[in-house]
Structures are given as C-alpha cells and as structure tokens.
Scaffold this motif. Structure first.
Motif, PDB file in Angstrom:
ATOM      1  N   SER A 126      22.026  -2.233 -62.575  1.00 38.87           N
ATOM      2  CA  SER A 126      21.235  -2.440 -63.780  1.00 38.87           C
ATOM      3  C   SER A 126      22.000  -3.390 -64.695  1.00 38.87           C
ATOM      4  O   SER A 126      23.193  -3.187 -64.949  1.00 38.87           O
ATOM      5  N   GLY A 127      21.312  -4.413 -65.175  1.00 43.50           N
ATOM      6  CA  GLY A 127      21.941  -5.362 -66.078  1.00 43.50           C
ATOM      7  C   GLY A 127      21.509  -6.781 -65.782  1.00 43.50           C
ATOM      8  O   GLY A 127      20.526  -7.032 -65.083  1.00 43.50           O
ATOM      9  N   ARG A 128      22.285  -7.708 -66.327  1.00 46.63           N
ATOM     10  CA  ARG A 128      22.023  -9.138 -66.147  1.00 46.63           C
ATOM     11  C   ARG A 128      23.258  -9.768 -65.516  1.00 46.63           C
ATOM     12  O   ARG A 128      24.380  -9.547 -65.978  1.00 46.63           O
ATOM     13  N   PHE A 129      23.036 -10.567 -64.478  1.00 44.06           N
ATOM     14  CA  PHE A 129      24.142 -11.070 -63.674  1.00 44.06           C
ATOM     15  C   PHE A 129      23.970 -12.562 -63.427  1.00 44.06           C
ATOM     16  O   PHE A 129      22.899 -13.025 -63.031  1.00 44.06           O
ATOM     17  N   ALA A 130      25.046 -13.318 -63.673  1.00 42.30           N
ATOM     18  CA  ALA A 130      25.051 -14.754 -63.428  1.00 42.30           C
ATOM     19  C   ALA A 130      25.656 -15.031 -62.058  1.00 42.30           C
ATOM     20  O   ALA A 130      26.601 -14.350 -61.633  1.00 42.30           O
ATOM     21  N   PHE A 131      25.127 -16.052 -61.395  1.00 46.08           N
ATOM     22  CA  PHE A 131      25.612 -16.478 -60.085  1.00 46.08           C
ATOM     23  C   PHE A 131      25.898 -17.977 -60.135  1.00 46.08           C
ATOM     24  O   PHE A 131      25.052 -18.787 -59.758  1.00 46.08           O
ATOM     25  N   PRO A 132      27.074 -18.387 -60.614  1.00 43.13           N
ATOM     26  CA  PRO A 132      27.445 -19.799 -60.504  1.00 43.13           C
ATOM     27  C   PRO A 132      27.603 -20.160 -59.034  1.00 43.13           C
ATOM     28  O   PRO A 132      28.178 -19.385 -58.252  1.00 43.13           O
ATOM     29  N   THR A 133      27.108 -21.337 -58.625  1.00 52.24           N
ATOM     30  CA  THR A 133      27.133 -21.717 -57.218  1.00 52.24           C
ATOM     31  C   THR A 133      27.633 -23.152 -57.054  1.00 52.24           C
ATOM     32  O   THR A 133      27.580 -23.954 -57.987  1.00 52.24           O
ATOM     33  N   ALA A 134      28.105 -23.447 -55.836  1.00 53.50           N
ATOM     34  CA  ALA A 134      28.477 -24.818 -55.488  1.00 53.50           C
ATOM     35  C   ALA A 134      28.318 -25.011 -53.994  1.00 53.50           C
ATOM     36  O   ALA A 134      28.702 -24.128 -53.203  1.00 53.50           O
ATOM     37  N   ARG A 135      27.743 -26.143 -53.594  1.00 52.31           N
ATOM     38  CA  ARG A 135      27.713 -26.497 -52.179  1.00 52.31           C
ATOM     39  C   ARG A 135      29.134 -26.586 -51.673  1.00 52.31           C
ATOM     40  O   ARG A 135      29.984 -27.235 -52.274  1.00 52.31           O
ATOM     41  N   ALA A 136      29.406 -25.935 -50.556  1.00 56.61           N
ATOM     42  CA  ALA A 136      30.778 -25.854 -50.060  1.00 56.61           C
ATOM     43  C   ALA A 136      30.836 -26.233 -48.592  1.00 56.61           C
ATOM     44  O   ALA A 136      29.877 -26.041 -47.836  1.00 56.61           O
ATOM     45  N   SER A 137      31.972 -26.767 -48.177  1.00 56.70           N
ATOM     46  CA  SER A 137      32.187 -27.116 -46.777  1.00 56.70           C
ATOM     47  C   SER A 137      33.249 -26.239 -46.129  1.00 56.70           C
ATOM     48  O   SER A 137      33.436 -26.284 -44.920  1.00 56.70           O
ATOM     49  N   ARG A 138      33.951 -25.434 -46.950  1.00 63.56           N
ATOM     50  CA  ARG A 138      34.946 -24.495 -46.422  1.00 63.56           C
ATOM     51  C   ARG A 138      34.530 -23.065 -46.744  1.00 63.56           C
ATOM     52  O   ARG A 138      33.913 -22.812 -47.769  1.00 63.56           O
ATOM     53  N   SER A 139      34.905 -22.151 -45.852  1.00 66.01           N
ATOM     54  CA  SER A 139      34.560 -20.755 -46.043  1.00 66.01           C
ATOM     55  C   SER A 139      35.798 -19.956 -46.412  1.00 66.01           C
ATOM     56  O   SER A 139      36.829 -20.025 -45.725  1.00 66.01           O
ATOM     57  N   PHE A 140      35.709 -19.196 -47.509  1.00 65.72           N
ATOM     58  CA  PHE A 140      36.767 -18.297 -47.941  1.00 65.72           C
ATOM     59  C   PHE A 140      36.275 -16.860 -47.791  1.00 65.72           C
ATOM     60  O   PHE A 140      35.077 -16.614 -47.756  1.00 65.72           O
ATOM     61  N   PRO A 141      37.172 -15.888 -47.734  1.00 64.49           N
ATOM     62  CA  PRO A 141      36.730 -14.496 -47.574  1.00 64.49           C
ATOM     63  C   PRO A 141      36.059 -13.951 -48.832  1.00 64.49           C
ATOM     64  O   PRO A 141      36.279 -14.443 -49.942  1.00 64.49           O
ATOM     65  N   VAL A 142      35.236 -12.928 -48.638  1.00 61.63           N
ATOM     66  CA  VAL A 142      34.679 -12.176 -49.765  1.00 61.63           C
ATOM     67  C   VAL A 142      35.846 -11.589 -50.553  1.00 61.63           C
ATOM     68  O   VAL A 142      36.793 -11.056 -49.969  1.00 61.63           O
ATOM     69  N   ARG A 143      35.776 -11.690 -51.889  1.00 59.58           N
ATOM     70  CA  ARG A 143      36.887 -11.184 -52.696  1.00 59.58           C
ATOM     71  C   ARG A 143      36.390 -10.555 -53.989  1.00 59.58           C
ATOM     72  O   ARG A 143      35.349 -10.940 -54.523  1.00 59.58           O
ATOM     73  N   TYR A 144      37.193  -9.620 -54.462  1.00 59.54           N
ATOM     74  CA  TYR A 144      36.970  -8.982 -55.755  1.00 59.54           C
ATOM     75  C   TYR A 144      37.927  -9.587 -56.766  1.00 59.54           C
ATOM     76  O   TYR A 144      39.126  -9.737 -56.508  1.00 59.54           O
ATOM     77  N   GLY A 145      37.414  -9.957 -57.949  1.00 57.87           N
ATOM     78  CA  GLY A 145      38.237 -10.495 -59.018  1.00 57.87           C
ATOM     79  C   GLY A 145      38.335  -9.503 -60.160  1.00 57.87           C
ATOM     80  O   GLY A 145      37.369  -9.330 -60.912  1.00 57.87           O
ATOM     81  N   PRO A 146      39.462  -8.800 -60.323  1.00 56.32           N
ATOM     82  CA  PRO A 146      39.583  -7.802 -61.392  1.00 56.32           C
ATOM     83  C   PRO A 146      39.659  -8.456 -62.763  1.00 56.32           C
ATOM     84  O   PRO A 146      40.265  -9.518 -62.930  1.00 56.32           O
TER      85      PRO A 146
END
Length: 228
Positions: free
Chosen positions: A105-125
């Motif tokens: 529940s809430g409002r969530f922003a999703f900044p995005t960028a076209r990418a050519s490299r893949s990084f792992p899923v990560r949590y940012g504290p």
C-alpha cells in the motif's frame, strides 16, 4: 514527450497526462524522445502488480507506504516512509529481464534506464543512503544520493532526491551536462516533483518555465537545468 501534431518535444508533463494502467505515470525513452531514461509511478492499496523489466534496469523507491518485492525468486520487504519529506527510504534494484511482483500500500517510483549489463537483484538499506547538504542560504538543498554513480553500482541508471526548502532555489547557478566536455556522458534528466507549488526552468535549448506541483514531471533533454 513528443507532440506528434506539432513535431515538438514537450518538456513539461502535468500530473495524470502520461499513464498506462496500472502505472499512474509512464515515461519511456520513446515517449521522452531520447535513448535511455524512463520513469514509472505505481499506486497500490493492499494489492499486487506483476510485470517484467524487459531491457530496462530499475529501482523500486517508496514515496509513501511500504511493500513486498519479489524478483526472480528473491524477496525483499521495503519499510518505506510516510512521505519523501519524512525520511530517507530503503529501496530495491531490479535487473534487466526480470519478472517482478510488487505487493503493498502506498505510492512507489520506478526510475528506469535501458541497460546492456545485468546486475543482481539487490536491497538498498536506508541507513546506507548518502545524505548531504549543498549550497548555502537560499540556494541550499538536501541531496539523498541513493543511486548516485559513486553510491550504488548499476549499468546506466542514476537517481537521486533533492529536497529544496520552501522559498529556496536549486541548482544555483543552473547547469548543463549535455554539451560540456568535462561531463563525459549523456545525461537524460527527468524531474519528478512532490510538494509545491514551485517553478522549474529549462533554458538554452527546449525552453520551459513551468509551475509544478505533486505528480508533475519536467524533462531536460538538453540545455541549462534550473533553477527549481
């Protein structure tokens, strides 16, 4: 955004004028008229949304509220915050080619960028987000650099929050990063606003002077950005 009838680039995008269900804001490189940067906004009320990242890397950044993030078998709980003016938030990084479910529940922003490299899923504290005050007096602002280039590793995405006190202006003086040789990179910049009312100016290219409030967007394809 592109105004096809007039053949012009639209730098001011009022709240509610660029949507694609379930997204309350939907800006892609194609609609912005450039190559890499995009932005989405999602509003949830105890519900889930399933989507794929495709060829974009992106963040999940709570503007208000909290959520659960499931991405390719990895789960995170984002505690979020009351509002962008209340505290720094934790966030999640989503790589290209991922299947994602957001629940909360809430409002969530999703900044995005076209990418050519893949990084792992990560949590940012939230506790690891760099926070600094720039400028002095009426030109001071707080920078929350959660996805600044020297703070969080990804392919092309750069995202920060700028908290400008009422009556202040930032950046001052205005700056540009598309023609100066010291920049060394293409910077497609999207300003998404919370709070207000305020004013944003883009000049030296696509001229814009816009009164902005929560949910409004200003694109900076080139030229001088600011002051806000």
């Amino acid at each position: 955004m592109r105004d096809a009838a007039r053949g012009e680039t639209m730098t001011f995008v009022p709240a509610g004028t660029s949507t694609l269900a379930p997204w309350a804001l939907w800006i892609t490189p194609e609609t912005a008229g450039w190559d890499y940067a995009g932005l989405r906004l999602l509003t949830l009320s105890d519900e889930s949304v399933l989507f794929c990242t495709g060829d974009e890397e992106m963040l999940v950044l709570p503007l208000s509220g909290s959520c659960q993030v499931e991405c390719d078998g990895v789960r995170f709980a984002l505690e979020g915050r009351v509002s962008v003016f209340h505290a720094v938030s934790d966030f999640a990084y989503l790589p290209v080619g991922a299947t994602v479910r957001i629940t909360g529940s809430g409002r969530f922003a999703f900044p995005t960028a076209r990418a050519s490299r893949s990084f792992p899923v990560r949590y940012g504290p939230a506790r690891e987000v760099p926070v600094e005050v720039r400028g002095t007096g009426r030109t001071s602002s707080q920078i929350n650099g959660f996805c600044a280039p020297d703070a969080f590793e990804c392919d092309r995405l750069v995202a920060v929050e700028v908290l400008t006190p009422g009556g202040n202006r930032t950046p001052c003086p205005p700056y540009e990063h598309d023609t100066t040789p010291e920049c060394g990179a293409v910077r497609e910049q999207i300003y998404y606003f919370e709070g207000g009312p305020g004013y944003q100016r883009i000049h030296g290219g696509d001229e814009t002077v816009a009164e902005v409030s929560s949910g409004d967007v200003v694109l900076a394809p080139h030229g001088c950005h600011g002051p806000s």
